[in-house]
Design a protein around this motif. Structure first.
Motif, PDB file in Angstrom:
ATOM      1  N   GLN A  37       1.034  -1.326  -0.036  1.00 25.58           N
ATOM      2  CA  GLN A  37      -0.120   0.049   0.009  1.00 25.58           C
ATOM      3  C   GLN A  37       0.885   1.275  -0.082  1.00 25.58           C
ATOM      4  N   SER A  38       1.732   1.245   0.672  1.00 23.58           N
ATOM      5  CA  SER A  38       2.619   2.572   1.024  1.00 23.58           C
ATOM      6  C   SER A  38       3.468   2.710  -0.317  1.00 23.58           C
ATOM      7  N   ALA A  39       3.906   1.515  -1.063  1.00 23.72           N
ATOM      8  CA  ALA A  39       4.675   1.776  -2.159  1.00 23.72           C
ATOM      9  C   ALA A  39       3.787   2.206  -3.000  1.00 23.72           C
ATOM     10  N   ALA A  40       2.562   1.762  -3.341  1.00 23.06           N
ATOM     11  CA  ALA A  40       1.445   2.337  -4.339  1.00 23.06           C
ATOM     12  C   ALA A  40       1.295   3.705  -4.048  1.00 23.06           C
ATOM     13  N   GLU A  41       1.093   4.374  -2.726  1.00 29.08           N
ATOM     14  CA  GLU A  41       1.170   5.606  -2.709  1.00 29.08           C
ATOM     15  C   GLU A  41       2.214   6.582  -3.100  1.00 29.08           C
ATOM     16  N   SER A  42       3.402   5.960  -2.791  1.00 34.69           N
ATOM     17  CA  SER A  42       4.511   6.746  -3.195  1.00 34.69           C
ATOM     18  C   SER A  42       4.629   6.594  -4.683  1.00 34.69           C
ATOM     19  N   TYR A  43       4.352   5.594  -5.293  1.00 27.51           N
ATOM     20  CA  TYR A  43       4.422   5.501  -6.873  1.00 27.51           C
ATOM     21  C   TYR A  43       3.449   6.456  -7.486  1.00 27.51           C
ATOM     22  N   GLY A  44       2.177   6.385  -6.631  1.00 29.08           N
ATOM     23  CA  GLY A  44       1.048   7.211  -7.624  1.00 29.08           C
ATOM     24  C   GLY A  44       1.477   8.839  -7.129  1.00 29.08           C
ATOM     25  N   SER A  45       1.806   9.162  -6.132  1.00 27.20           N
ATOM     26  CA  SER A  45       2.256  10.554  -5.795  1.00 27.20           C
ATOM     27  C   SER A  45       3.178  11.014  -6.829  1.00 27.20           C
ATOM     28  N   VAL A  46       4.241  10.219  -6.785  1.00 32.42           N
ATOM     29  CA  VAL A  46       5.607  10.697  -7.912  1.00 32.42           C
ATOM     30  C   VAL A  46       4.923  10.806  -9.319  1.00 32.42           C
ATOM     31  N   LEU A  47       4.223   9.808  -9.601  1.00 27.36           N
ATOM     32  CA  LEU A  47       3.915   9.861 -11.134  1.00 27.36           C
ATOM     33  C   LEU A  47       3.118  10.809 -11.316  1.00 27.36           C
ATOM     34  N   SER A  48       2.022  11.437 -10.476  1.00 27.05           N
ATOM     35  CA  SER A  48       1.012  12.200 -10.983  1.00 27.05           C
ATOM     36  C   SER A  48       1.787  13.542 -10.908  1.00 27.05           C
ATOM     37  N   ALA A  49       2.721  13.742  -9.667  1.00 27.30           N
ATOM     38  CA  ALA A  49       3.616  15.082  -9.875  1.00 27.30           C
ATOM     39  C   ALA A  49       4.343  15.222 -11.134  1.00 27.30           C
ATOM     40  N   GLY A  50       5.115  13.965 -11.525  1.00 27.98           N
ATOM     41  CA  GLY A  50       5.876  14.190 -12.854  1.00 27.98           C
ATOM     42  C   GLY A  50       4.904  14.333 -14.021  1.00 27.98           C
ATOM     43  N   GLN A  51       3.601  13.835 -14.046  1.00 29.64           N
ATOM     44  CA  GLN A  51       2.934  13.917 -15.297  1.00 29.64           C
ATOM     45  C   GLN A  51       2.633  15.423 -15.213  1.00 29.64           C
ATOM     46  N   TRP A  52       2.080  16.011 -13.947  1.00 30.51           N
ATOM     47  CA  TRP A  52       1.708  17.558 -13.947  1.00 30.51           C
ATOM     48  C   TRP A  52       2.722  18.454 -14.603  1.00 30.51           C
ATOM     49  N   ALA A  53       4.186  18.112 -13.949  1.00 31.31           N
ATOM     50  CA  ALA A  53       5.434  18.800 -14.335  1.00 31.31           C
ATOM     51  C   ALA A  53       5.503  18.666 -15.787  1.00 31.31           C
ATOM     52  N   THR A  54       5.188  17.553 -16.519  1.00 28.76           N
ATOM     53  CA  THR A  54       5.289  17.460 -17.905  1.00 28.76           C
ATOM     54  C   THR A  54       4.450  18.269 -18.720  1.00 28.76           C
ATOM     55  N   LEU A  55       3.044  18.371 -18.099  1.00 26.33           N
ATOM     56  CA  LEU A  55       2.247  18.916 -18.614  1.00 26.33           C
ATOM     57  C   LEU A  55       2.688  20.572 -18.579  1.00 26.33           C
ATOM     58  N   ALA A  56       3.072  21.187 -17.418  1.00 31.37           N
ATOM     59  CA  ALA A  56       3.570  22.510 -17.344  1.00 31.37           C
ATOM     60  C   ALA A  56       4.744  22.882 -18.422  1.00 31.37           C
ATOM     61  N   LEU A  57       5.726  21.834 -18.299  1.00 33.61           N
ATOM     62  CA  LEU A  57       6.696  22.153 -19.177  1.00 33.61           C
ATOM     63  C   LEU A  57       6.216  22.304 -20.615  1.00 33.61           C
TER      64      LEU A  57
END
Ligand code: ATP
Ligand code: MG
Lengths: 463, 273
Positions: A112-132
């Motif tokens: 569960q905790s691995a999934a949480e950190s996976y999910g948060s990093v992924l969505s942060a990365g995607q938002w950053a990609t979109l912004a860039l």
């Protein structure tokens, strides 16, 4: 996320096209002749400047975000899972499934905790990609707009962009091929030379051995049968079946092409050609059971009527059906090249008092030869690479024989047999598949090279 | 209105006047040709005398090539083409179902508007006809036929050192002379030439015209040309085609100096093309 991104990128493209186009029209003020490039080109140029950087950032960004997320998920796992490769992989897959909307209840707390950190990093990365991406897109857009002027060479610059794009596509295609070749060569090297692999043959044993029996290691009950990696029976099997296929398909395909191109009425041609092409669309599995259930028993019955010993699965059955499979390749391509021979050459021959068959033999076929050779080469490559028909109709027995009535096996069939089912990736048996793949690749390469030489020689003589 | 013909034509027609053979080799009566719905030749009736040069002149698209292609039945190879009427060669109907067009074409050779050498060596191009018709008994004899044909087409000097090179590698004008050599090599009774000099320079043209002058003593020659000067120089008879009709046919000097039809007069004085 990706769909939002696509929407933004397409929006940037359209905006760039419209804005730059209308600015160019305003700048020109009706004097298009005095402008270096027409407004359309200004539009296309700016649109590409906005779109391409956004696309590039999307490709890089989503890759990097995925990597970072995986990394963070792994570091969120406890030590003991991290150190075990298998458990780590399983936990990771489970975590990713949770993020993608699997059932979270079943998972353990660590996952569960691995999934949480996976999910948060992924969505942060995607938002950053979109912004860039948006930043780069708007940057490109405004830069493109700022360059619109009477003298700006948008047409030539757009040409350069197109050139670059085509270059990138070609490079990706070439790199893919090179990558595949390297991976096959690398694994083949391991098969022969990696000291950790047990039970592997030497290069000499592989190339000149007459026994092929990679399965023995798996079956303890077979007692005295030795594991053997002699590749010769596979080569002869492949050549035997391919030869039979070409003997069947070569004349049939070429003659039907000549008939369609030179003798058939337009109506006949319009009906017959599509029918032949349907033959190319029949799945090889279907042809395979046709070979095994219809052709093979027939050949067997026929052979026995003559007092011949015929295996129930024979090279002849597989070869004949494979020949049927490749007829359309030969006939359709040859028909096209024969049709491409200019009518004036036919007229020339007829005007000399040549008959139709003389014209075809002496003028049309020589002129069409390079194309016909390519058609044959394509057909041969297909035959060598074909697996399904051989599996079903020719058996799996690696017999070193040139008798078409025996059961034989081919390189591709053995690759398939080796890799079917669960495999350890490091065993000699699995790696043997790569060695076989490498040899197969090499054989096809040599054939293509010979064909190229043949074509070049006749080109020199005829063009 | 100035209707006097070009003085150059006047001069050259006098030399061409020499012989006008009496006996017709080719007789065409009421020939109609259709390409599908298109009526390309309308009621064409012409006599073409033996051992002489007959030229067909007329504006583009008027049916000169079409008529030429009727004489060796090349139109059989065009699926949409239908030929009606009679064409006799030596008194025999060439559209008789019993007649073999392949054999007819060995007697009636043809040089096309666009050069179309075979993708074979120069030697094999010329040897092609003699080989399929068995005109030579030995290699030496074949060599002789090839050399003689190439010499007549005035190509020998240019290609004698590279007879094994491909015929398609020659220049356009050389290709056309190769096609002429190829046709002479089968020794046909009639030679049909569709604008044979349109790709040639003046020197090669002059040589081909000399060749025609030489050949006409033994052969019947029909030539399509857009050059009035050429028609006047080489031919003894001229037929003027216009919109699928043969408007006027007669001895070359008469057509060029004293045409009876207004349309012929307009055409040869360059009033319409
Ligand atoms: N294969 C064909 N199919 C349909 N129509 C044709 C075909 N060949 C010729 N025609 C038509 O028949 C008419 C006569 O053509 P032809 O080639 O005989 O003209 P031409 O007098 O030789 O002209 P040019 O001096 O340009 O060679 C033209 O209107 C042409 O469009
Ligand atoms: Mg013409």
């Amino acid at each position: 996320m990706a769909s939002w991104y696509a929407l933004v990128a397409v929006g940037l493209f359209i905006a760039g096209y419209i804005l730059a186009g209308s600015r160019a029209r305003a700048v020109a003020g009706g004097d298009y002749a005095g402008m270096h490039s027409l407004p359309t080109y200004h539009g296309l140029y700016t649109a590409s400047l906005a779109f391409l950087p956004a696309l590039f950032i999307f490709i890089c960004g989503s890759f990097i975000a995925g990597q970072l997320a995986t990394y963070s998920a792994i570091s969120a796992l406890p030590e003991n899972i991290q150190s075990d490769v298998l458990r780590q992989g399983a936990a990771l897959r489970e975590a990713i499934n949770i993020v993608r909307g699997g059932s979270p209840a079943a998972a353990s707390a660590e996952v569960q905790s691995a999934a949480e950190s996976y999910g948060s990093v992924l969505s942060a990365g995607q938002w950053a990609t979109l912004a860039l991406g948006m930043l780069a897109g708007f940057g490109g857009l405004s830069w493109g707009l700022s360059r619109v002027s009477m003298n700006f060479r948008a047409r030539n610059n757009f040409e350069k962009l197109v050139h670059g794009l085509l270059w990138i596509c070609a490079t990706i295609a070439v790199l893919t091929t090179v990558g595949i070749v390297f991976s096959v060569v690398g694994e083949t090297y391991r098969f022969f030379f990696d000291p950790d692999i047990k039970g592997k043959p030497t290069v000499f044993e592989f190339l000149f051995g007459t026994d092929w029996n990679p399965q023995a290691a798996m079956r303890a009950d077979q007692g005295d049968i030795q594991t053997a990696y002699g590749f010769l029976p596979l080569l002869t099997g492949t050549l035997l079946i391919t030869t039979i296929a070409i003997v069947v398909a070569g004349p049939l395909g070429l003659f039907s092409a000549i008939y369609l191109a030179e003798y058939a009425s337009p109506r006949m041609r319009a009906i017959a050609k599509p029918i032949l092409e349907i033959l190319a669309g029949i799945p090889t599995v279907v042809l395979g059971f046709f070979a095994a259930l219809t052709v093979a028993p027939y050949i067997r019955g026929w052979g026995e009527a003559f007092g011949l010993e015929v295996a129930s699965e024979s090279a002849l059955a597989a070869g004949v059906v494979m020949g049927m499979m490749i007829i359309p390749f030969i006939s359709s391509l040859s028909d096209d090249v024969i049709n491409a021979v200019p009518q004036s050459l036919r007229d020339g021959a007829y005007a000399m008092g040549a008959t139709k068959s003389e014209t075809i033999r002496q003028v049309i076929l020589p002129a069409a030869l390079p194309g016909i050779v390519s058609a044959f080469m394509l057909a041969i490559s297909r035959a060598i690479g074909e697996t399904m028909i051989v599996v079903m109709a020719a058996g799996l027995a690696a017999n070193l024989t040139f008798n078409p009535l025996d059961a034989v096996t081919t390189i591709t069939v053995q690759i398939k047999t080796i890799l079917v089912g669960d495999q350890e990736f490091d065993s000699a048996k699995t790696l043997a598949a790569f060695a076989l793949g490498f040899v197969l690749f090499f054989v096809t390469l040599v054939l293509n090279f010979i064909a190229l030489k043949v074509v070049q020689r006749y080109r020199e003589q005829y063009d | 209105m100035d209707m006097r013909p070009d003085p150059l034509i006047m001069m050259t027609t006098q030399t061409a006047q020499a012989t006008v053979a009496a006996k017709p080799k080719i007789v065409a009566r009421n020939v109609n040709v259709f390409y599908g719905e298109k009526h390309a030749l309308k009621d064409v009736s012409v006599d073409i005398p033996e051992r002489s040069v007959t030229s067909f002149i007329g504006p583009s698209g008027c049916g000169k090539s079409t008529f030429l292609r009727c004489i060796n039945r090349m139109n059989d190879t065009v699926p949409s083409c239908r030929v009606e009427g009679t064409i006799l060669i030596d008194g025999k109907d060439i559209y008789d179902p019993a007649l073999d067009p392949v054999q007819l074409r060995a007697r009636v050779g043809m040089v096309f508007q666009k050069p179309n050498p075979f993708p074979k060596s120069i030697y094999d191009n010329v040897a092609y006809g003699p080989r399929i018709h068995g005109l030579s008994r030995s290699k030496g004899e074949l060599d002789q036929i090839v050399e003689a044909s190439l010499r007549k087409a005035s190509l020998w000097e240019e290609v004698k050192d590279r007879l094994t090179d491909s015929g398609t590698g020659l220049s356009g004008g050389q290709q056309q002379r190769l096609c002429i050599a190829r046709t002479i090599a089968i020794n046909p009774e009639i030679i049909l030439m569709d604008e044979p000099c349109s790709a040639l320079d003046p020197i090669a043209t002059a040589r081909i015209e000399e060749l025609m002058e030489e050949l006409r003593h033994n052969f019947t020659i029909v030539i399509v040309t857009h050059s009035m000067q050429q028609a006047a120089r080489v031919s003894q008879q001229t037929a003027f085609f216009h919109l699928g009709h043969v408007v006027e046919v007669g001895e070359t000097p008469q057509i060029f100096t004293n045409p009876t039809d207004k349309r012929t007069q307009d055409y040869i004085t360059g009033r319409f093309g």
